[in-house]
Design a protein around this motif. Structure first.
Motif, mmCIF file in Angstrom:
data_model
loop_
_atom_site.group_PDB
_atom_site.id
_atom_site.type_symbol
_atom_site.label_atom_id
_atom_site.label_comp_id
_atom_site.label_asym_id
_atom_site.label_seq_id
_atom_site.Cartn_x
_atom_site.Cartn_y
_atom_site.Cartn_z
ATOM 1 N N THR A 183 0.840 -1.197 0.000
ATOM 2 C CA THR A 183 0.000 0.000 0.000
ATOM 3 C C THR A 183 0.876 1.249 0.000
ATOM 4 N N GLY A 184 1.894 1.242 0.866
ATOM 5 C CA GLY A 184 2.789 2.391 0.956
ATOM 6 C C GLY A 184 3.510 2.666 -0.349
ATOM 7 N N TYR A 185 3.760 1.603 -1.119
ATOM 8 C CA TYR A 185 4.422 1.777 -2.410
ATOM 9 C C TYR A 185 3.490 2.382 -3.460
ATOM 10 N N ILE A 186 2.177 2.401 -3.181
ATOM 11 C CA ILE A 186 1.244 2.921 -4.185
ATOM 12 C C ILE A 186 0.650 4.265 -3.767
ATOM 13 N N SER A 192 3.347 12.584 4.036
ATOM 14 C CA SER A 192 2.438 12.986 2.974
ATOM 15 C C SER A 192 3.270 13.465 1.818
ATOM 16 N N ARG A 193 3.206 12.745 0.714
ATOM 17 C CA ARG A 193 4.064 13.079 -0.416
ATOM 18 C C ARG A 193 3.583 14.287 -1.173
ATOM 19 N N LEU A 194 2.287 14.590 -1.088
ATOM 20 C CA LEU A 194 1.795 15.719 -1.878
ATOM 21 C C LEU A 194 1.838 17.009 -1.078
ATOM 22 N N GLY A 203 13.086 1.500 0.591
ATOM 23 C CA GLY A 203 11.699 1.196 0.948
ATOM 24 C C GLY A 203 10.778 2.309 0.500
ATOM 25 N N PHE A 204 9.477 2.130 0.731
ATOM 26 C CA PHE A 204 8.550 3.154 0.223
ATOM 27 C C PHE A 204 8.759 4.476 0.957
ATOM 28 N N GLY A 205 8.665 5.542 0.189
ATOM 29 C CA GLY A 205 8.765 6.871 0.773
ATOM 30 C C GLY A 205 10.153 7.296 1.190
ATOM 31 N N THR A 206 11.199 6.603 0.743
ATOM 32 C CA THR A 206 12.540 7.002 1.169
ATOM 33 C C THR A 206 13.156 8.023 0.211
ATOM 34 N N GLY A 207 12.516 8.275 -0.915
ATOM 35 C CA GLY A 207 12.996 9.364 -1.776
ATOM 36 C C GLY A 207 13.579 8.943 -3.110
ATOM 37 N N LYS A 208 13.231 7.758 -3.607
ATOM 38 C CA LYS A 208 13.764 7.308 -4.892
ATOM 39 C C LYS A 208 13.297 8.201 -6.030
ATOM 40 N N THR A 209 11.975 8.404 -6.067
ATOM 41 C CA THR A 209 11.413 9.175 -7.167
ATOM 42 C C THR A 209 11.902 10.622 -7.129
ATOM 43 N N MET A 210 11.924 11.188 -5.924
ATOM 44 C CA MET A 210 12.383 12.573 -5.804
ATOM 45 C C MET A 210 13.829 12.700 -6.279
ATOM 46 N N LEU A 211 14.641 11.709 -5.949
ATOM 47 C CA LEU A 211 16.044 11.758 -6.349
ATOM 48 C C LEU A 211 16.151 11.645 -7.872
ATOM 49 N N GLY A 247 5.358 1.184 -13.680
ATOM 50 C CA GLY A 247 4.547 0.648 -12.596
ATOM 51 C C GLY A 247 4.480 1.554 -11.392
ATOM 52 N N GLU A 248 4.648 2.871 -11.575
ATOM 53 C CA GLU A 248 4.546 3.773 -10.428
ATOM 54 C C GLU A 248 3.304 4.654 -10.565
ATOM 55 N N ARG A 249 3.267 5.779 -9.834
ATOM 56 C CA ARG A 249 2.025 6.547 -9.710
ATOM 57 C C ARG A 249 1.719 7.478 -10.894
ATOM 58 N N GLY A 250 0.436 7.567 -11.230
ATOM 59 C CA GLY A 250 0.007 8.476 -12.277
ATOM 60 C C GLY A 250 0.289 9.921 -11.929
ATOM 61 N N PHE A 275 15.742 13.851 6.409
ATOM 62 C CA PHE A 275 17.110 14.156 6.025
ATOM 63 C C PHE A 275 17.264 13.649 4.598
ATOM 64 N N TYR A 276 17.292 14.592 3.641
ATOM 65 C CA TYR A 276 17.319 14.213 2.229
ATOM 66 C C TYR A 276 18.557 14.777 1.557
ATOM 67 N N PRO A 277 19.059 14.109 0.531
ATOM 68 C CA PRO A 277 18.683 12.766 0.103
ATOM 69 C C PRO A 277 19.101 11.735 1.153
ATOM 70 N N SER A 305 18.645 20.173 0.256
ATOM 71 C CA SER A 305 17.200 20.287 0.115
ATOM 72 C C SER A 305 16.786 20.472 -1.335
ATOM 73 N N ALA A 306 15.890 19.609 -1.780
ATOM 74 C CA ALA A 306 15.395 19.718 -3.143
ATOM 75 C C ALA A 306 14.453 20.901 -3.285
ATOM 76 N N PHE A 307 14.030 21.456 -2.152
ATOM 77 C CA PHE A 307 13.046 22.543 -2.215
ATOM 78 C C PHE A 307 13.690 23.921 -2.112
ATOM 79 N N SER A 308 15.004 23.947 -1.844
ATOM 80 C CA SER A 308 15.662 25.240 -1.752
ATOM 81 C C SER A 308 16.141 25.651 -3.138
HETATM 82 N N1 LIG Z 1 15.501 15.285 -1.799
HETATM 83 C C1 LIG Z 1 14.365 15.518 -1.140
HETATM 84 N N2 LIG Z 1 14.099 16.742 -0.649
HETATM 85 C C2 LIG Z 1 12.963 16.992 0.007
HETATM 86 N N3 LIG Z 1 12.007 16.076 0.230
HETATM 87 C C3 LIG Z 1 12.203 14.848 -0.224
HETATM 88 C C4 LIG Z 1 13.392 14.493 -0.932
HETATM 89 N N4 LIG Z 1 13.318 13.194 -1.250
HETATM 90 C C5 LIG Z 1 12.137 12.750 -0.769
HETATM 91 N N5 LIG Z 1 11.467 13.741 -0.151
HETATM 92 C C6 LIG Z 1 10.147 13.612 0.502
HETATM 93 O O1 LIG Z 1 9.848 12.234 0.655
HETATM 94 C C7 LIG Z 1 8.669 11.901 -0.051
HETATM 95 C C8 LIG Z 1 8.771 10.542 -0.666
HETATM 96 O O2 LIG Z 1 9.740 10.539 -1.672
HETATM 97 P P1 LIG Z 1 9.589 9.648 -2.975
HETATM 98 O O3 LIG Z 1 8.226 9.753 -3.522
HETATM 99 O O4 LIG Z 1 10.716 10.014 -3.858
HETATM 100 O O5 LIG Z 1 9.803 8.201 -2.363
HETATM 101 P P2 LIG Z 1 9.999 6.819 -3.127
HETATM 102 O O6 LIG Z 1 11.222 6.207 -2.574
HETATM 103 O O7 LIG Z 1 9.964 7.031 -4.589
HETATM 104 O O8 LIG Z 1 8.754 5.986 -2.638
HETATM 105 P P3 LIG Z 1 7.964 4.828 -3.437
HETATM 106 O O9 LIG Z 1 8.827 3.654 -3.499
HETATM 107 O O10 LIG Z 1 6.761 4.564 -2.610
HETATM 108 O O11 LIG Z 1 7.643 5.373 -4.767
HETATM 109 C C9 LIG Z 1 8.489 13.019 -1.052
HETATM 110 O O12 LIG Z 1 7.146 13.209 -1.356
HETATM 111 C C10 LIG Z 1 9.060 14.210 -0.330
HETATM 112 O O13 LIG Z 1 8.099 14.760 0.526
#
Ligand SMILES: Nc1ncnc2c1ncn2[C@@H]1O[C@H](COP(=O)(O)OP(=O)(O)OP(=O)(O)O)[C@@H](O)[C@H]1O
Ligand SMILES: [Mg+2]
Lengths: 458, 600
Positions: free
Chosen positions: A323-326, A353-355, B228-236, B255-258, B417-419, B511-514
């Motif tokens: 679920t967390g991956y989606i 919250s990613r958004l 793992g999920f939410g660790t920042g792969k997509t953002m990176l 296979g990821e999010r729309g 703490f990103y990345p 910071s990706a947001f700065s």
């Molecule tokens: N470099 C960054 N700077 C600031 N925030 C970040 C950074 N990387 C990740 N985040 C935060 O972490 C959240 C999750 O990151 P991301 O969507 O990249 O995870 P993911 O590893 O791709 O997860 P999944 O496997 O579920 O797709 C982002 O929505 C953002 O809020």
């Protein structure tokens, strides 16, 4: 939907949820069927496989009571559809979209396929409207935006229902009185008491007439649980993208959905994967969770707040993990905080919250919101580290600064996470700044000099 | 073309009785809507095919038409700046908001063309036939397909032509004539040929400090990002897509999010390429097969993407292929394999998982192209291991193929703490080959007075090693502190803990947001690394003079160092010089003050 063709006595074998029969008709894959046994009960199903001679029907409701000879199969010649109109609001349905409240049938203006088509990513508009829920751990630390799918990861006995109701009742855009909202609630294998709690809460807050309820209770067929969220989401998509409403969908409990999927897949003889769940659990869940969002040029939105209970409180279990991956983040409830009497017991560190990044900051909430929440996160994470260290070596073994963090951690939980009444974002932010004032300025590297001058050194 | 009729169907897999010859991996069209599929097995007169679209409604007897060609894509000037599905069919401009099965390939688009060959010339495969300019004014090369060769008999003059119009005609060795257009067909599972592999001694600059300075990847290299999920792969990956030093970005959402795709589509046209100043979208190709789109196409999307990347490489460009996530690709492989009853091996994956992963990464390289220029494909791919456990098959097989491994850490992500790259679990095998390149960056900066001239080229290697050792010591000391308490550690070790934290906060965190910090160029990275190193040396010296760890930690300069990423702009060399001066004076004041106190 009306069945078009009837066949009797062609069934050759029944094996769990699968019914095999001779293929006497020219029907296609995934087309809907309804199967009536000698007991008179009607069960929905779909065509799962076909070859020259036989076809396999996957029953989506209990197969007990069926016999080979007197089973009547009706074919619809199209996939399962749900008939919809604005009249679904204020109504209660069973898990497969049949009226359950004793009222008249719902008028049908549109017929939608319950397993929808994937939304074209190009058609999606980026969700960015901040929703205030009144809960600090959400608004300040894990903001929800319209069109997001943000589940609650909970555990047995934790107050997830109460939290979901609170969010549903309070959720609003800041400064706007929105009248165009609707709630779609799907109870998936939930106990009667829980379904009733939601219904009564909606009634008490006066939103029941804007809600459509889909109930598959714990006592109902478990295979039917595969359909309940699909009927509910079809209704929600209709309300959002045809009727232009801002829809909040509550799916509870997704764990029951996954258990049902495991049960059916086991009976079908699929190769079991992790913990016996089929390898396609990820893709299957995605076809539900991805049905959320905003669409270019359409006024409505679809926000998902699903609830799932983590088996043995394990966030690494396939259900919360996939679920967390989606989903676009998760709100994780903590048993530790609950035991400490803190409500809402939101475990802030594992929540996300990613958004949030698209919904907060200058021009939407407050220019300093992102830095504040980031600094609070950094400090709270340090506090938890200090707490772990203290539990091993005792508080005396800590440095001065670690003791300051210990105190910060406690106030963070008691003053910010814990709350009795709804707070505005401004209130939550003020509490946040107050907490940071308890730390030395040298620790606040995520704040700018200007922010320190404005909020900390006052 | 051959025809077959469905005899069995379930989910995305069908069996059909062939009434003519089919080939393994041949593309097929199924039913009235012409759903796209691929032959994945042959058994006697039967073929087994996987279908890349929703198979609802298919039934025995339905026709399966062979295409005569392997599953492939059209490569041409129309790719840049657009979004496609996993089989490279355009996603924009569809009639409804949904992805309907049976979409067709698009009609031809026009581009202006200028020939670079003349009649009578001998054209080899991969040679440059001419130049093409698209609507955004970007010039691309038009290549002779790698599998064609012959004498140019006719060629059109400069002008505007459709990308499918024959531009030139070749007489091949066997006397046949072959027409060549701006776009050409290439089977996705077949690597495009090259002249030779080239060693890589140049980094792909990502603008992320922890990557470029600590775990660099070479042009033509391969890096995996497990987490793992939410660790920042997509953002990176998105951060890399925005600022890495490649000429072309191919981004595949597998296979990821729309919403993530929508986010890229929303943002990229508005953001500027940090080097050219042009909209980022102009150098980007997006391939999207989101998690709710048909599973089988997910498997093909990775191949479509790398084929597109190779196509741009063959024009002499440096291409970065960003794939999110390869786990979904592997799972699609598993799902289809299970459907037609293959015996599963480790983790339910088919036994050929590891060889498929190897084949894929083997397509990343820096090369001399058939046309004689230098190009590269760098692969940067995320992995989504179940429960974030890196011992699972996809991560462990990938680890053997890649040279850079960027492991994301849940703890860091939870502290925002990103990345969230874990400095001790990650590595880069390219670092050694890139030392000379980095040495030059340091040597070209105003040289550090403390470093002798003959060691400038070594400076990066030393600083990098110093940082890594410090982080390693931190982990060791923290384990120790858990037994004896932090206050029981001797001052020297407390200082190590403090300095390691400074490396984390002041250097690794970005910071990706700065607006200032989202991109950090090599020179600024070098200046930051030097500043921190200088602080550490001064702090050690101060400690030796009897100054306490607390006093050092309370210095004003610490906050300046921790915030330099966000506070000091890219080219502000003066600010670093000032920082250095304030550091010196604060240290000497501290030493003087402590000395005075001791005397009093
Ligand atoms: N470099 C960054 N700077 C600031 N925030 C970040 C950074 N990387 C990740 N985040 C935060 O972490 C959240 C999750 O990151 P991301 O969507 O990249 O995870 P993911 O590893 O791709 O997860 P999944 O496997 O579920 O797709 C982002 O929505 C953002 O809020
Ligand atoms: Mg991701």
């Amino acid at each position: 939907m009306r069945p078009r063709l009837l066949v009797t006595g062609a069934a050759t074998r029944i094996d769990g949820p699968l019914l095999f029969m001779r293929r006497t008709l020219n029907v296609g894959l995934n087309h809907a069927v309804s199967v009536q046994g000698g007991d008179g009960k009607i069960r929905l199903g779909r065509i799962a496989a076909l070859d020259d001679e036989f076809l396999t029907i996957e029953l989506l409701e209990a197969s007990a009571g069926l016999a080979l000879a007197d089973t009547v199969v009706s074919f619809y010649l199209e996939p399962l559809h749900f008939g919809l109109s604005p009249g679904i609001l204020g109504r209660v349905f069973d898990g497969v979209g049949r009226v359950l409240d004793g009222g008249p049938p719902v008028a049908i203006h549109h017929n939608f396929r319950i397993d929808g088509l994937p939304l074209n990513p190009v058609a999606r508009a980026r969700p960015h409207d901040f929703i205030e829920t009144g809960i600090s751990a959400v608004d300040l630390m894990n903001s929800l935006v319209r069109g997001q799918k943000l589940p609650i990861f909970s555990g047995g006995g934790l107050p997830h229902d109460r939290l979901a109701v609170q969010i549903a009742n309070h959720a609003r855009l800041r400064g706007a009185e929105s009248r165009d909202f609707a709630i779609v609630f799907a109870g998936i294998g939930v106990p009667h008491a829980s379904a009733d709690y939601f219904r009564r809460s909606f009634e008490a807050s006066g939103v029941l007439e804007r809600a459509a309820l889909f109930l598959n209770l714990a006592s109902d067929s478990s295979t039917q649980r595969l359909l309940t969220p699909r009927f509910a989401l079809t209704a929600a998509e209709y309300l959002a993208f045809v009727e232009g409403k801002h829809v909040l969908v509550i799916l509870t409990d997704m764990t029951n959905y996954c258990e049902a999927l495991r049960e059916v897949s086991g009976a079908k003889g699929d190769v079991p994967g992790r913990k016996g769940f089929p390898g396609y659990l990820y893709s299957d869940l995605a076809t539900l969770y991805e049905r959320a969002g905003c669409v270019h040029g359409l006024p409505g939105t679809l926000t998902q707040l699903s609830i799932l209970t983590m088996p043995s409180d394990d966030i690494g279990h396939p259900i919360p993990d996939l679920t967390g991956y989606i989903t676009e983040g998760q709100i994780v409830l903590s048993r530790e905080l609950d035991r400490a009497g803190i409500y809402p017991p939101i475990g802030v560190l594992p929540s996300l919250s990613r958004l949030m990044k698209d919904g907060i900051g200058r021009g939407s909430t407050h220019a300093d919101h992102p830095s504040l929440s980031s600094q609070l996160y950094a400090a709270y994470a340090r506090a938890i580290q200090a707490r772990v260290l203290a539990s091993v070596v005792g508080e005396e073994g800590l440095l001065d600064i670690d003791r300051k963090y210990l105190a910060f951690g406690t106030s963070f939980e008691q003053d910010l996470v814990q709350q009795t009444a709804a707070r505005t974002l401004e209130d939550s932010m003020a509490i946040g700044w107050g907490l940071l004032r308890g730390l030395p300025i040298s620790e606040l590297a995520r704040l700018t000099d200007a922010q320190i001058a404005q909020y900390i050194e006052t | 073309m051959s025809v077959a009729r469905i005899s069995w169907i379930s989910g995305p897999v069908l069996r059909a009785r062939a009434q003519g010859p089919f080939r393994l991996r041949e593309a097929v069209r199924v039913g009235e809507r012409g759903l796209l599929g691929e032959v994945i097995r042959m058994q006697g007169d039967d073929i087994v095919a996987q279908v890349y679209e929703d198979t609802t409604g298919l039934r025995p007897g339905v026709e399966v038409r062979g295409s005569g060609a392997l599953l492939g894509v059209m490569l041409g000037p129309a790719l840049l700046g657009r979004i496609f599905d996993g089989l490279l069919r355009p996603l924009a401009g569809t009639a409804t908001h949904y992805v309907e099965p049976g979409m067709r390939t698009e009609a031809s688009l026009e581009f202006s063309f200028r020939p670079r060959m003349r009649p009578g010339e001998h054209a080899k495969g991969g040679a440059v036939l001419g130049e093409v300019v698209n609507a955004a004014g970007i010039q691309q090369l038009c290549l002779i397909p790698p599998d064609a060769e012959g004498e140019v008999t006719t060629i059109l003059a400069a002008g505007r032509y459709g990308d499918d119009a024959p531009l030139c005609s070749l007489r091949t060795a066997d006397g046949a004539s072959r027409a060549v257009a701006m776009r050409h067909f290439w089977p996705v599972r077949e690597p495009r040929p090259i002249a030779e592999w080239l060693p890589s001694d140049e980094p792909l600059i990502t603008g992320q400090r922890v990557l470029d300075s600590i775990f660099p990847v070479a042009l033509g290299g391969k890096a995996a990002i497990p987490g793992g999920f939410g660790t920042g792969k997509t953002m990176l990956l998105e951060a890399l897509a925005k600022s890495c030093s490649a000429d072309v970005i191919v981004y595949v959402g597998c296979g990821e999010r729309g919403n993530e795709m929508a986010g890229v589509l929303d943002e990229f046209p508005r953001l500027a390429d940090p080097r050219s100043g042009r909209p980022l979208m102009e150098r980007t190709v997006i391939i999207a097969n989101t998690s709710n789109m048909p599973v089988a196409a997910r498997e093909a999307s990775i191949y479509s993407a790398i084929t597109v990347a190779e196509y741009f490489r063959d024009q002499g460009l440096h291409v970065a292929l960003l794939a999110d996530s390869t786990s979904r690709w592997a799972e699609a492989l598993r799902e289809v394999s299970v459907r037609f009853g293959e015996l599963p091996s480790e983790g339910g994956y088919p036994p050929y998982l590891s060889s498929r992963i190897a084949e894929f990464y083997e397509r990343a390289a820096k090369v001399r192209t058939l046309a004689g220029s230098t190009g590269s494909v760098t692969v940067l791919a995320s992995i989504s291991p179940p429960s974030g456990d890196f011992s699972e098959p996809v991560t462990s097989h990938t680890k053997r193929q890649v040279r850079s491994f960027w492991a994301l850490d849940v703890k860091r992500a939870q502290a925002r703490f990103y990345p969230a790259i874990h400095p001790l679990q990650s590595y880069s095998e390219d670092a050694l080959d890139l030392a000379a390149w980095w040495g030059k960056v340091y040597a070209d900066l105003a040289p550090d007075a403390d470093v002798p001239a003959n060691e400038w080229s070594e400076e990066w290697t030393k600083l990098r090693r110093r940082f890594l050792t410090l982080l390693d010591e931190q982990a060791r000391l923290e384990r120790m502190a858990r037994i004896i308490g932090k206050d029981a550690l001797p001052a020297r070790q407390q200082l190590i803990l403090f300095c390691a934290e400074l490396v984390n906060e002041g250097f690794l965190r970005q910071s990706a947001f700065s607006a200032t910090d989202r991109y950090c160029g090599p020179q600024r990275q070098a200046r930051m690394m030097r500043s921190i190193t200088r602080f550490i040396a001064a702090a050690e010296a101060a400690l030796a003079k009897g100054i306490s760890c607390e006093a050092i930690a309370a210095m004003q300069i610490v906050r300046r160092l921790e915030r330099m990423g966000e506070d000091i702009a890219e080219d502000d060399a003066q600010a670093f010089a000032d920082l250095s001066l304030s550091m010196e004076s604060e240290f000497s004041d501290l030493v003087a003050l402590t000395g005075a106190k001791r005397e009093a």
